[in-house]
Design a protein around this motif. Structure first.
Motif, PDB file in Angstrom:
ATOM      1  N   PRO A  81     -39.520 -26.031   3.160  1.00 53.54           N
ATOM      2  CA  PRO A  81     -38.661 -25.499   4.226  1.00 53.54           C
ATOM      3  C   PRO A  81     -37.431 -24.805   3.665  1.00 53.54           C
ATOM      4  O   PRO A  81     -36.743 -25.330   2.787  1.00 53.54           O
ATOM      5  CB  PRO A  81     -38.285 -26.745   5.033  1.00 53.54           C
ATOM      6  N   SER A  82     -37.166 -23.613   4.191  1.00 58.59           N
ATOM      7  CA  SER A  82     -35.996 -22.856   3.757  1.00 58.59           C
ATOM      8  C   SER A  82     -34.919 -22.837   4.827  1.00 58.59           C
ATOM      9  O   SER A  82     -33.795 -22.414   4.570  1.00 58.59           O
ATOM     10  CB  SER A  82     -36.401 -21.411   3.416  1.00 58.59           C
ATOM     11  N   ARG A  83     -35.246 -23.274   6.046  1.00 62.32           N
ATOM     12  CA  ARG A  83     -34.274 -23.319   7.133  1.00 62.32           C
ATOM     13  C   ARG A  83     -34.786 -24.310   8.158  1.00 62.32           C
ATOM     14  O   ARG A  83     -35.985 -24.587   8.223  1.00 62.32           O
ATOM     15  CB  ARG A  83     -34.094 -21.944   7.786  1.00 62.32           C
ATOM     16  N   PRO A  84     -33.899 -24.895   8.963  1.00 60.90           N
ATOM     17  CA  PRO A  84     -34.355 -25.839   9.984  1.00 60.90           C
ATOM     18  C   PRO A  84     -35.340 -25.163  10.926  1.00 60.90           C
ATOM     19  O   PRO A  84     -35.187 -24.006  11.298  1.00 60.90           O
ATOM     20  CB  PRO A  84     -33.051 -26.213  10.720  1.00 60.90           C
ATOM     21  N   GLY A  85     -36.386 -25.893  11.291  1.00 58.03           N
ATOM     22  CA  GLY A  85     -37.406 -25.358  12.180  1.00 58.03           C
ATOM     23  C   GLY A  85     -37.498 -26.174  13.456  1.00 58.03           C
ATOM     24  O   GLY A  85     -36.503 -26.405  14.128  1.00 58.03           O
ATOM     25  N   GLY A  86     -38.697 -26.605  13.764  1.00 53.04           N
ATOM     26  CA  GLY A  86     -38.876 -27.471  14.919  1.00 53.04           C
ATOM     27  C   GLY A  86     -39.370 -26.770  16.165  1.00 53.04           C
ATOM     28  O   GLY A  86     -39.557 -27.412  17.200  1.00 53.04           O
ATOM     29  N   TRP A  87     -39.589 -25.452  16.113  1.00 50.20           N
ATOM     30  CA  TRP A  87     -40.059 -24.756  17.306  1.00 50.20           C
ATOM     31  C   TRP A  87     -41.490 -25.168  17.643  1.00 50.20           C
ATOM     32  O   TRP A  87     -42.332 -25.327  16.760  1.00 50.20           O
ATOM     33  CB  TRP A  87     -40.039 -23.250  17.103  1.00 50.20           C
ATOM     34  N   ASN A  88     -41.746 -25.296  18.929  1.00 46.91           N
ATOM     35  CA  ASN A  88     -43.114 -25.424  19.440  1.00 46.91           C
ATOM     36  C   ASN A  88     -43.347 -24.223  20.348  1.00 46.91           C
ATOM     37  O   ASN A  88     -42.633 -24.045  21.347  1.00 46.91           O
ATOM     38  CB  ASN A  88     -43.289 -26.729  20.216  1.00 46.91           C
ATOM     39  N   VAL A  89     -44.322 -23.406  19.997  1.00 49.02           N
ATOM     40  CA  VAL A  89     -44.501 -22.122  20.675  1.00 49.02           C
ATOM     41  C   VAL A  89     -45.913 -22.013  21.241  1.00 49.02           C
ATOM     42  O   VAL A  89     -46.896 -22.197  20.523  1.00 49.02           O
ATOM     43  CB  VAL A  89     -44.249 -20.943  19.707  1.00 49.02           C
ATOM     44  N   SER A  90     -45.998 -21.704  22.523  1.00 46.52           N
ATOM     45  CA  SER A  90     -47.274 -21.365  23.155  1.00 46.52           C
ATOM     46  C   SER A  90     -47.246 -19.870  23.452  1.00 46.52           C
ATOM     47  O   SER A  90     -46.268 -19.359  24.005  1.00 46.52           O
ATOM     48  CB  SER A  90     -47.464 -22.134  24.468  1.00 46.52           C
ATOM     49  N   VAL A  91     -48.293 -19.164  23.065  1.00 49.96           N
ATOM     50  CA  VAL A  91     -48.402 -17.738  23.354  1.00 49.96           C
ATOM     51  C   VAL A  91     -49.528 -17.557  24.353  1.00 49.96           C
ATOM     52  O   VAL A  91     -50.685 -17.892  24.067  1.00 49.96           O
ATOM     53  CB  VAL A  91     -48.671 -16.909  22.084  1.00 49.96           C
ATOM     54  N   VAL A  92     -49.201 -17.049  25.535  1.00 45.83           N
ATOM     55  CA  VAL A  92     -50.157 -16.945  26.621  1.00 45.83           C
ATOM     56  C   VAL A  92     -50.328 -15.473  26.992  1.00 45.83           C
ATOM     57  O   VAL A  92     -49.348 -14.789  27.302  1.00 45.83           O
ATOM     58  CB  VAL A  92     -49.676 -17.735  27.867  1.00 45.83           C
ATOM     59  N   ASP A  93     -51.564 -14.988  26.967  1.00 46.99           N
ATOM     60  CA  ASP A  93     -51.846 -13.616  27.373  1.00 46.99           C
ATOM     61  C   ASP A  93     -51.814 -13.553  28.894  1.00 46.99           C
ATOM     62  O   ASP A  93     -52.717 -14.058  29.567  1.00 46.99           O
ATOM     63  CB  ASP A  93     -53.217 -13.178  26.852  1.00 46.99           C
ATOM     64  N   THR A  94     -50.769 -12.943  29.441  1.00 42.76           N
ATOM     65  CA  THR A  94     -50.591 -12.879  30.892  1.00 42.76           C
ATOM     66  C   THR A  94     -51.031 -11.534  31.469  1.00 42.76           C
ATOM     67  O   THR A  94     -50.719 -11.220  32.618  1.00 42.76           O
ATOM     68  CB  THR A  94     -49.124 -13.163  31.268  1.00 42.76           C
ATOM     69  N   GLY A  95     -51.753 -10.745  30.660  1.00 43.25           N
ATOM     70  CA  GLY A  95     -52.291  -9.485  31.155  1.00 43.25           C
ATOM     71  C   GLY A  95     -51.519  -8.277  30.670  1.00 43.25           C
ATOM     72  O   GLY A  95     -50.286  -8.287  30.664  1.00 43.25           O
ATOM     73  N   ALA A  96     -52.247  -7.241  30.304  1.00 43.88           N
ATOM     74  CA  ALA A  96     -51.612  -6.056  29.725  1.00 43.88           C
ATOM     75  C   ALA A  96     -50.759  -5.296  30.735  1.00 43.88           C
ATOM     76  O   ALA A  96     -49.776  -4.651  30.356  1.00 43.88           O
ATOM     77  CB  ALA A  96     -52.681  -5.129  29.142  1.00 43.88           C
ATOM     78  N   HIS A  97     -51.120  -5.357  32.015  1.00 44.23           N
ATOM     79  CA  HIS A  97     -50.425  -4.546  33.015  1.00 44.23           C
ATOM     80  C   HIS A  97     -49.655  -5.376  34.035  1.00 44.23           C
ATOM     81  O   HIS A  97     -49.112  -4.829  34.996  1.00 44.23           O
ATOM     82  CB  HIS A  97     -51.432  -3.649  33.727  1.00 44.23           C
ATOM     83  N   THR A  98     -49.586  -6.668  33.844  1.00 45.36           N
ATOM     84  CA  THR A  98     -48.873  -7.545  34.763  1.00 45.36           C
ATOM     85  C   THR A  98     -47.378  -7.285  34.684  1.00 45.36           C
ATOM     86  O   THR A  98     -46.825  -7.060  33.607  1.00 45.36           O
ATOM     87  CB  THR A  98     -49.167  -9.017  34.410  1.00 45.36           C
ATOM     88  N   MET A  99     -46.699  -7.321  35.827  1.00 42.99           N
ATOM     89  CA  MET A  99     -45.254  -7.166  35.859  1.00 42.99           C
ATOM     90  C   MET A  99     -44.568  -8.511  35.598  1.00 42.99           C
ATOM     91  O   MET A  99     -45.215  -9.558  35.553  1.00 42.99           O
ATOM     92  CB  MET A  99     -44.812  -6.593  37.203  1.00 42.99           C
TER      93      MET A  99
END
Length: 269
Positions: free
Chosen positions: A87-105
């Motif tokens: 580790p080079s810096r504090p971390g701890g993030w928990n990330v979810s990446v959700v595809d909500t659609g290419a053209h969704t507003m």
């Protein structure tokens, strides 16, 4: 508290960059701007992120899938391929990446995250292309104090043009930058109660139009007024300005001692 990062737009005004990558992946000081936004929340102890992806969502998924390699130093045995993260810096993030659609507003993206959000809990939300030294703790305290469904952070747009002061036909002064102190705009950095979902009824409706407007009419939208630093990344000029700020010892969006803020009820932002 979970934080939704709206990261699905085309970023057409940054076309020379976004033709190949999504706008949140455009780098500011060598790091994607979305990571810079996350730094702001992380400074106040918030580590749970849901990225509402759309345009070129796969690149955002790949970035976060490999972020453990990007954010840390590594030690590799070239004989066995064994990898050790240092580790080079504090971390701890928990990330979810959700595809909500290419053209969704934007309101549709939030709506499509309903099943990803913790039921009956307050959550935060912001755009992935604006940086500010927002006091997230004070913002949340204000939101809890008023009992309404939503809080938006009101900011003052950065000055883009100089001003000429005239006396008759004579130029009396030339001001490099002008800021009209009475001008306030939607700077993102929202805090929402689950009830805002009742206003998100159309995937093709921008959050900034019917949902926020109707909340304001119903008296359910309040604004936290931020008088400190805030800057969007809408154009190449904006990107270049933010890149230059990274040469400073501490970028202005991470100077939280310079974060004047106040609060007032919103009618419309």
């Amino acid at each position: 508290m979970q934080c939704v990062l709206l990261a699905g737009g085309l970023g057409s005004r940054l076309a020379e960059e976004t033709v190949s990558i999504p706008k949140p992946m455009v780098e500011v000081g060598g790091r994607p701007i979305i990571a810079r936004v996350m730094d702001i929340y992380s400074h106040f102890g918030h580590q749970e992120f849901i990225v509402a992806a759309g345009y070129k969502a796969l690149l955002l998924k790949q970035f976060f899938a490999n972020y453990h390699l990007i954010a840390n130093n590594i030690s590799v045995s070239v004989d066995t391929g064994k990898l050790r993260l240092i580790p080079s810096r504090p971390g701890g993030w928990n990330v979810s990446v959700v595809d909500t659609g290419a053209h969704t507003m934007t309101s549709g993206r939030i709506r499509r995250l309903r099943d990803w959000l913790t039921p009956n809990e307050t959550f935060m939300c912001t755009y992935s292309d604006g940086l500010g030294n927002i006091d997230i703790a004070a913002l949340i305290d204000f939101h809890k104090s008023h009992g309404k469904l939503a809080t938006v952070t009101a900011v003052q747009p950065p000055a883009r043009f100089g001003n000429i002061e005239l006396k008759g036909d004579r130029v009396d002064a030339f001001t490099e930058k002008v800021r009209k102190r009475e001008t306030w705009i939607n700077g993102g950095f929202f805090v929402f109660e689950p009830g805002v979902m009742d206003y998100m009824v159309d995937d093709m409706e921008p959050l900034e139009q019917s949902p926020l407007t109707q909340m304001a009419r119903d008296g359910e939208l309040m604004a936290y007024r931020h008088e400190g630093f805030w800057h969007p990344m809408d154009t190449i000029r904006d990107r270049n300005s933010l890149n230059a700020m990274c040469d400073e010892e501490v970028p202005p969006w991470m100077r939280f001692e310079d974060r004047p803020g106040a609060a007032f009820p919103a009618v419309a932002i």
